[in-house]
Design a protein around this motif. Structure first.
Motif, PDB file in Angstrom:
ATOM      1  N   ARG A 204      25.095  84.578  43.145  1.00  0.00           N
ATOM      2  CA  ARG A 204      26.270  85.179  42.517  1.00  0.00           C
ATOM      3  C   ARG A 204      26.472  86.656  42.903  1.00  0.00           C
ATOM      4  N   ILE A 215      31.880  86.755  35.938  1.00  0.00           N
ATOM      5  CA  ILE A 215      31.847  85.328  35.645  1.00  0.00           C
ATOM      6  C   ILE A 215      33.180  84.663  35.947  1.00  0.00           C
ATOM      7  N   THR A 216      34.277  85.391  35.712  1.00  0.00           N
ATOM      8  CA  THR A 216      35.594  84.808  36.012  1.00  0.00           C
ATOM      9  C   THR A 216      35.763  84.583  37.508  1.00  0.00           C
ATOM     10  N   ILE A 218      33.294  84.087  39.608  1.00  0.00           N
ATOM     11  CA  ILE A 218      32.390  82.990  39.948  1.00  0.00           C
ATOM     12  C   ILE A 218      33.043  81.659  39.626  1.00  0.00           C
ATOM     13  N   ASN A 219      33.696  81.593  38.487  1.00  0.00           N
ATOM     14  CA  ASN A 219      34.353  80.332  38.086  1.00  0.00           C
ATOM     15  C   ASN A 219      35.467  79.972  39.058  1.00  0.00           C
ATOM     16  N   GLU A 220      36.212  80.965  39.514  1.00  0.00           N
ATOM     17  CA  GLU A 220      37.281  80.706  40.471  1.00  0.00           C
ATOM     18  C   GLU A 220      36.716  80.205  41.797  1.00  0.00           C
ATOM     19  N   ARG A 222      33.838  78.703  42.177  1.00  0.00           N
ATOM     20  CA  ARG A 222      33.257  77.391  41.914  1.00  0.00           C
ATOM     21  C   ARG A 222      34.328  76.301  41.964  1.00  0.00           C
ATOM     22  N   ALA A 223      35.516  76.670  41.503  1.00  0.00           N
ATOM     23  CA  ALA A 223      36.599  75.687  41.451  1.00  0.00           C
ATOM     24  C   ALA A 223      37.342  75.562  42.774  1.00  0.00           C
ATOM     25  N   LEU A 247      26.202  78.734  42.396  1.00  0.00           N
ATOM     26  CA  LEU A 247      27.446  78.267  41.770  1.00  0.00           C
ATOM     27  C   LEU A 247      27.207  77.054  40.872  1.00  0.00           C
TER      28      LEU A 247
END
Length: 247
Positions: A204, A215-216, A218-220, A222-223, A247
């Motif tokens: 990360r 974290i936001t 990372i989430n983007e 990941r998606a 991820l």
């Protein structure tokens, strides 16, 4: 922009080779022989100037000695002629004899003074000659050191340049397999970001700017689709995802 994950991984290989080329360029520029040669060349120039000055002094004193010896010879010849005239009895009047004897005495003193000058000039010339010999040896010794350092630098250049050629060829081969638009973006970012255009996302953290992503973000990521080219929100470099990205 989209690019196959394998192409993005190869982009990291290109980045690694570009970093190596940067390192080699820095190594070539900062070889210790550069400073050594510069310092030795400065010493050599100073010694050469001193040598030229000593050679000039030796030449000047040589001419001065020749002139002084000629002056002594002229006085000696004149004194010899006067003595011969005196001994021959050519001067008969008391006044002529007195004048002749006075001149011989004066010439003897003049000759002594001139001989002292010759000795003084000879001492200075000898000192200058010794200085020339000493400085010639020192100039030669420093020149030898310059030649040695230059040879070592050229040998280092050859080794570095050979590696540069090898790495450049390898980069060309790998870069040739990467989509042109992705490579163009990478080169643009590399130029803007101090030589780093693509970085691995590791646990990360962007390995380009060494900052952990929010974290936001990372989430983007990941998606995002595997073939989507993602960018670091902090440094805007291309982020390459691997199994170690966290991820």
């Amino acid at each position: 922009m989209n690019a196959a994950p394998a192409d993005q991984i190869r982009l990291l290989e290109v980045q690694g080779l570009d970093v190596r080329l940067q390192q080699l360029a820095h190594k070539r520029k900062s070889l210790p022989e550069h400073a050594e040669i510069e310092s030795l060349t400065k010493d050599h120039t100073q010694l050469r100037d001193l040598l030229v000055a000593a050679q000039t002094e030796e030449s000047d004193t040589a001419r001065e000695q020749t002139k002084a010896e000629q002056d002594v010879d002229q006085v000696r010849q004149r004194a010899t002629r006067d003595q011969q005239r005196l001994d021959s009895g050519a001067a008969t009047s008391p006044k002529d004899l007195e004048n002749l004897q006075r001149e011989i005495t004066s010439l003897a003193k003049r000759q002594g003074d001139l001989e002292d000058i010759v000795l003084e000039v000879m001492e200075r010339r000898e000192s200058a000659q010794e200085r020339v010999v000493e400085l010639t040896e020192r100039v030669g010794a420093v020149q030898g050191k310059v030649d040695d350092a230059t040879a070592r630098r050229e040998a280092a250049f050859e080794g570095i340049d050979n590696e540069v050629a090898t790495v450049t060829k390898e980069r060309e081969v790998i870069a040739g397999t990467i989509p042109a638009d992705l490579l163009k973006l990478y080169d643009k970012l590399r130029e803007q970001q101090g030589g780093i255009g693509a970085a691995k996302l590791y646990q990360r953290t962007c390995q380009g700017c060494r900052q952990e992503l929010a974290i936001t973000d990372i989430n983007e990521i990941r998606a995002a689709a595997p073939d989507m080219v993602v960018r670091c929100e902090n440094c805007r470099r291309i982020l390459v995802r691997t199994s170690e990205s966290g991820l």
